[in-house]
Scaffold this active site. Structure first.
Site, PDB file in Angstrom:
ATOM      1  N   ALA A 357      30.976 -41.003  -7.408  1.00 42.39           N
ATOM      2  CA  ALA A 357      30.948 -41.657  -6.131  1.00 42.39           C
ATOM      3  C   ALA A 357      29.655 -41.112  -5.410  1.00 42.39           C
ATOM      4  O   ALA A 357      29.394 -40.105  -5.363  1.00 42.39           O
ATOM      5  CB  ALA A 357      31.935 -41.708  -5.293  1.00 42.39           C
ATOM      6  N   ASP A 359      28.906 -41.972  -1.790  1.00 40.21           N
ATOM      7  CA  ASP A 359      29.684 -42.769  -0.678  1.00 40.21           C
ATOM      8  C   ASP A 359      28.612 -43.510   0.384  1.00 40.21           C
ATOM      9  O   ASP A 359      29.154 -44.304   0.951  1.00 40.21           O
ATOM     10  CB  ASP A 359      30.895 -42.165  -0.029  1.00 40.21           C
ATOM     11  CG  ASP A 359      32.115 -41.715  -1.024  1.00 40.21           C
ATOM     12  OD1 ASP A 359      32.252 -42.353  -2.011  1.00 40.21           O
ATOM     13  OD2 ASP A 359      32.853 -40.768  -0.908  1.00 40.21           O
ATOM     14  N   GLY A 366      28.108 -46.019   7.854  1.00 38.30           N
ATOM     15  CA  GLY A 366      28.388 -46.879   8.893  1.00 38.30           C
ATOM     16  C   GLY A 366      29.259 -47.978   8.478  1.00 38.30           C
ATOM     17  O   GLY A 366      30.235 -48.248   9.267  1.00 38.30           O
ATOM     18  N   MET A 368      31.642 -47.979   6.633  1.00 36.76           N
ATOM     19  CA  MET A 368      33.181 -47.571   6.049  1.00 36.76           C
ATOM     20  C   MET A 368      33.832 -46.777   7.575  1.00 36.76           C
ATOM     21  O   MET A 368      34.985 -46.308   7.438  1.00 36.76           O
ATOM     22  CB  MET A 368      33.288 -46.846   5.189  1.00 36.76           C
ATOM     23  CG  MET A 368      32.898 -47.558   3.657  1.00 36.76           C
ATOM     24  SD  MET A 368      33.914 -48.809   3.363  1.00 36.76           S
ATOM     25  CE  MET A 368      32.939 -49.431   1.954  1.00 36.76           C
ATOM     26  N   TYR A 443      39.513 -41.758  -0.120  1.00 34.07           N
ATOM     27  CA  TYR A 443      39.260 -40.700   0.648  1.00 34.07           C
ATOM     28  C   TYR A 443      38.788 -41.100   2.082  1.00 34.07           C
ATOM     29  O   TYR A 443      38.327 -42.059   2.339  1.00 34.07           O
ATOM     30  CB  TYR A 443      38.152 -39.816  -0.054  1.00 34.07           C
ATOM     31  CG  TYR A 443      38.485 -38.682  -0.817  1.00 34.07           C
ATOM     32  CD1 TYR A 443      39.190 -37.634  -0.397  1.00 34.07           C
ATOM     33  CD2 TYR A 443      38.169 -38.555  -2.178  1.00 34.07           C
ATOM     34  CE1 TYR A 443      39.346 -36.389  -1.137  1.00 34.07           C
ATOM     35  CE2 TYR A 443      38.512 -37.562  -3.023  1.00 34.07           C
ATOM     36  CZ  TYR A 443      39.227 -36.471  -2.379  1.00 34.07           C
ATOM     37  OH  TYR A 443      39.522 -35.199  -3.049  1.00 34.07           O
ATOM     38  N   HIS A 496      36.857 -32.447  -9.589  1.00 37.21           N
ATOM     39  CA  HIS A 496      35.792 -33.130  -9.078  1.00 37.21           C
ATOM     40  C   HIS A 496      35.140 -32.242  -8.032  1.00 37.21           C
ATOM     41  O   HIS A 496      35.868 -31.401  -7.570  1.00 37.21           O
ATOM     42  CB  HIS A 496      35.972 -34.519  -8.446  1.00 37.21           C
ATOM     43  CG  HIS A 496      37.086 -34.563  -7.321  1.00 37.21           C
ATOM     44  ND1 HIS A 496      38.471 -34.354  -7.517  1.00 37.21           N
ATOM     45  CD2 HIS A 496      36.948 -34.515  -6.094  1.00 37.21           C
ATOM     46  CE1 HIS A 496      39.162 -34.403  -6.570  1.00 37.21           C
ATOM     47  NE2 HIS A 496      38.027 -34.722  -5.447  1.00 37.21           N
ATOM     48  N   ASP A 505      15.152 -32.909  10.090  1.00 36.36           N
ATOM     49  CA  ASP A 505      13.717 -32.939  10.324  1.00 36.36           C
ATOM     50  C   ASP A 505      13.425 -31.922  11.570  1.00 36.36           C
ATOM     51  O   ASP A 505      13.726 -32.566  12.782  1.00 36.36           O
ATOM     52  CB  ASP A 505      13.311 -34.362  10.519  1.00 36.36           C
ATOM     53  CG  ASP A 505      11.890 -34.626  10.522  1.00 36.36           C
ATOM     54  OD1 ASP A 505      10.978 -33.606  10.976  1.00 36.36           O
ATOM     55  OD2 ASP A 505      11.507 -35.694  10.299  1.00 36.36           O
ATOM     56  N   ASP A 646       4.398 -31.134   8.531  1.00 34.28           N
ATOM     57  CA  ASP A 646       5.709 -31.085   8.678  1.00 34.28           C
ATOM     58  C   ASP A 646       6.877 -30.979   7.522  1.00 34.28           C
ATOM     59  O   ASP A 646       6.869 -31.877   6.863  1.00 34.28           O
ATOM     60  CB  ASP A 646       6.458 -32.436   9.648  1.00 34.28           C
ATOM     61  CG  ASP A 646       5.715 -32.262  11.172  1.00 34.28           C
ATOM     62  OD1 ASP A 646       5.419 -31.044  11.516  1.00 34.28           O
ATOM     63  OD2 ASP A 646       5.680 -33.290  11.806  1.00 34.28           O
ATOM     64  N   HIS A 657      36.618 -29.100  -6.170  1.00 36.30           N
ATOM     65  CA  HIS A 657      37.900 -29.673  -5.905  1.00 36.30           C
ATOM     66  C   HIS A 657      38.880 -29.550  -7.040  1.00 36.30           C
ATOM     67  O   HIS A 657      39.032 -30.575  -7.941  1.00 36.30           O
ATOM     68  CB  HIS A 657      38.110 -30.918  -5.086  1.00 36.30           C
ATOM     69  CG  HIS A 657      39.307 -30.989  -4.580  1.00 36.30           C
ATOM     70  ND1 HIS A 657      39.718 -32.535  -3.490  1.00 36.30           N
ATOM     71  CD2 HIS A 657      40.684 -30.402  -4.436  1.00 36.30           C
ATOM     72  CE1 HIS A 657      40.902 -32.289  -3.279  1.00 36.30           C
ATOM     73  NE2 HIS A 657      41.673 -31.165  -3.872  1.00 36.30           N
TER      74      HIS A 657
END
Length: 732
Positions: A357, A359, A366, A368, A443, A496, A505, A646, A657
């Site tokens: 995944a 996510d 945003g 979810m 999750y 996993h 930045d 920069d 996990h």
């Protein structure tokens, strides 16, 4: 391209709306038709999230550039941030109270022709009311899914007669309610008959509610995984194939047989016998919160707290984003966000071998984001920030309470007791927390920026929710499984890894920073300088070209952001911030695997690249069924010089996990933190001016002599002693 060329291109595009082509095509849309909504009136800050009106304007401009009969399925309509060369002078003028330069508002739009795989990417100039760029993307490029599509895929799969026929072989109890989790398909580069994964599809995993309580909509269906996995084309809702899952310890697939009953394992409170000995714990701020919030745009918020001053944005992919972060009027960070996440699974058996995944890229932090609630997700005096995103029709969708802002006590900040006078001076640490929570299928991720009164900033990630489970033969319940942990009879939770990538930045004391690292080395014994062999020194290494780097605890390797043009007034050292990163085990999938190729950020704790305006996401712009080569590893491998430019710092952290039984049916949160801490940035402890901690201010309650404890015959540590004088005053 001339006006005639543009008209001819439009006609050709209209004739091939549903046609698939591997050659990207660019369409000139510089002249806006009269049907396009007018530009938004008035100025909006260049960093302000798109308003609902701007989302409508963006989709309207796209729709007006195609024939009226064209149907659209919008995937992303979000702010297209101005390049640094435009934004830096704007922000400087804004802080100085000077006239602001003109900066156009733009939107980034990704959309399909509905019912097809014709994917387009566009940039819309909202200030000028024109589509500046509109490109047809080629194969192997797929955008994020959305909630509407996921629900439609679930319904289509469960209703398909072929799927129903396979389910019938399980002979499930009458009245069983089935639940299906559509997953992004992943990648393996294999051609399977007529199918190749250049086509966007979804792999669906099948579960059911507790058959003894099938009317409970919140039943933990992950306790009842079933071995049937349909693959669906989400554009047409057609069934591609049905995979039968292996349920033993190897890759062998058995014929479907009748389901064997097991007990439920529920997490909802009404299924538990709840504790009765937890008493209320109230967070009280009788004089109100210490932070202030103002609007810098319709949806953007500027927050000031304890010398901190920064802007907060919110978008579809990253969720919460911080801009223009200052402390005590000193610039620190230009832009901060969680750039990407990857969760590769360890089961090598088909079809689990594709399970990985992303996510943020596959769904969106945003999209979810939870609607946070008082007394549940955040405690105390809470300010909520809401957002507006877009739906598949290009219309605005309100996202209430996606960020909560609050203060919390964080223990002792600093203390010293003069043993000669017995005077203790202690200051308590206080933190400002900006928290968002996203639910991605099974999750939950609790993501926070945390500021303290001493100039430290922390990014915190908490992983909770429910393990994604797969079926295992009941007779193997108590036999160790090679690829995971059996957490309930018939339920396997596969090993996993969770990888988070934080994009920093920086503008520490100004732009043009340098990234370096310190290492500690033992000094060789020397009869004069180091006769006892106890000495060690610190060596500094400047990172001069882009690349990937690892932590090295054996050398105490610490990465720093420094400004070589600004020096500490006390010791002359260059000012900076150090990055304190928790160690992690890098991705275990081998270098030639698609897990590894796609999760470009999961192999190194640190990447450093030269700033480029469109390089925001460490896994690449499109992660859905991606192939790699478009993310931070590829950018770092350019070996760009960092001299005079920069740098952008990408900080990776995560966990391997290995599931526990205690993680099911819902897991206690696992917590990870990255801290940014000043190094030679101030001329002394910047928190000396925090008022000392006193009883008059804090109003704590002593329990030693309370009637409640005496009546119960209980005692506490320190019984019989007198409370010492208030901290900050002379002792008795």
């Amino acid at each position: 391209m001339t006006a005639n060329d543009a008209g001819e291109a439009t006609a050709k595009r209209a004739a091939s709306v549903a046609q698939t082509t591997s050659t990207p095509a660019v369409k000139d849309t510089s002249s806006a038709p009269s049907a396009i909504p007018p530009p938004i009136r008035g100025r909006n800050h260049p960093l302000g999230p798109l308003s609902g009106a701007e989302i409508t304007q963006s989709s309207g401009l796209i729709q007006a550039s195609w024939p009226e009969s064209t149907r659209f399925q919008f995937r992303v309509i979000t702010l297209y941030e101005p390049p640094k060369e435009e934004l830096v002078p704007y922000l400087a003028a804004e802080r100085a109270g000077e006239a602001l330069p003109a900066v156009d508002r733009r939107a980034f739009v990704v959309y399909y022709f509905k019912g097809t795989d014709a994917l387009h990417e566009a940039i819309v100039n909202l200030t000028k009311g024109a589509v500046e760029r509109n490109v047809r993307l080629g194969p192997f490029t797929h955008p994020n899914a959305d909630g509407e599509e996921i629900i439609a895929v679930e319904k289509a799969a469960l209703a398909h007669p072929d799927v129903q026929a396979e389910i019938a072989k399980l002979q499930l109890p009458e009245g069983t309610v089935l639940v299906l989790d559509p997953w992004i398909y992943g990648s393996d580069g294999l051609k399977d008959g007529m199918f190749y994964d250049d086509k966007r599809v979804m792999q669906c995993f099948l579960y059911m509610r507790d058959p003894k309580n099938s009317s409970e909509a919140d039943s933990c269906h992950y306790s009842f995984p079933l071995p049937i996995s349909p693959v669906i084309d989400p554009a047409t809702m057609e069934l591609i194939r049905i995979d039968i899952l292996p349920t033993g310890h190897d890759e062998k697939v058995k014929p479907l047989s009748p389901w064997q009953p097991v007990e439920a394992n529920e997490y909802i409170p009404e299924a538990q016998t709840l504790r009765t000995d937890l008493k209320p714990l109230h967070v009280s701020q009788p004089q109100g919160a210490s932070f202030t919030v103002e609007n810098f745009s319709e949806l953007g918020r500027r927050i000031k707290w304890q010398k901190w001053d920064f802007r907060v944005g919110f978008n579809q992919r990253e969720g919460m984003v911080l801009y223009d972060v200052h402390y005590d009027n000193k610039p620190l960070f230009y832009r901060l966000s969680l750039s990407d996440m990857s969760i590769p699974y360890a089961d090598p058996r088909s079809p689990f071998h594709r399970k990985a995944a992303f996510d943020l890229g596959d769904a969106g932090a945003g999209t979810m984001a939870n609607n946070l609630q008082l007394g549940c997700d955040c405690l105390g005096s809470i300010y909520y920030i809401s957002g507006v995103l877009s739906d598949s029709e290009g219309k605005p969708v309100n996202m209430p309470n996606v960020i909560c802002v609050h203060e919390q006590d964080a223990g002792i900040l600093w203390k010293h007791t003069n043993y000669r006078t017995n005077r203790a001076v202690v200051a308590r640490n206080r933190e400002l927390v900006l928290q968002t929570i996203l639910t991605v299928s099974n999750y939950e991720y609790i993501l926070s920026f945390v500021f303290n009164v001493a100039g430290d900033m922390t990014y915190e990630a908490r992983a909770t929710g429910i393990l994604s489970t797969s079926p295992v033969d009941l007779e193997l319940t108590k036999v160790p499984h090679p690829f995971g942990t059996v957490v309930h009879p018939g339920v396997l939770a596969v090993h996993h890894q969770h990888f988070f990538s934080l994009r920093i930045d920086p503008m520490v004391a100004g732009h043009g920073n340098t990234i370096m690292y310190d290492e500690a080395y033992a000094i060789p014994r020397d009869p004069k300088l180091n006769p006892h062999g106890v000495g060690y020194t610190v060596r500094k290494t400047e990172i001069e070209t882009s690349g990937g780097y690892d932590l090295d605890p054996s050398k105490n390797r610490v990465f720093k952001i420094i400004n070589q043009g600004v020096h500490n007034t006390v010791n002359g050292a260059t000012v900076g911030y150090k990055v304190m990163v928790p160690p992690m085990q890098g991705i275990l999938a081998d270098i030639d695997s698609y897990h590894n190729k796609r999760a470009e950020f999961a192999d190194r704790s640190i990447y450093v690249t030269r700033y480029a305006g469109d390089e925001l996401y460490s896994g690449g712009l499109y992660t859905n069924q991606s192939r790699g080569g478009t993310g931070v590893r590829a950018w770092a491998n350019r070996k760009d010089t960092l001299k005079g430019g920069d740098p952008v710092l990408w900080v990776q952290f995560g966990i391997n996990h290995v599931p526990r039984v205690e993680d099911f049916p819902v897991m206690p949160a696992e917590v990870l933190r990255v801290m940014l801490r000043p190094v030679n940035f101030f001329d002394k402890n910047p928190a000396l001016d925090v008022p000392p901690s006193t009883q008059d201010f804090n109003r704590s309650v002593g329990l030693n002599d309370s009637l409640e404890f005496k009546a119960a015959g209980l005692t506490l540590g320190g019984e019989g002693g007198k409370l010492s004088a208030c901290c900050g005053s002379h002792g008795a």
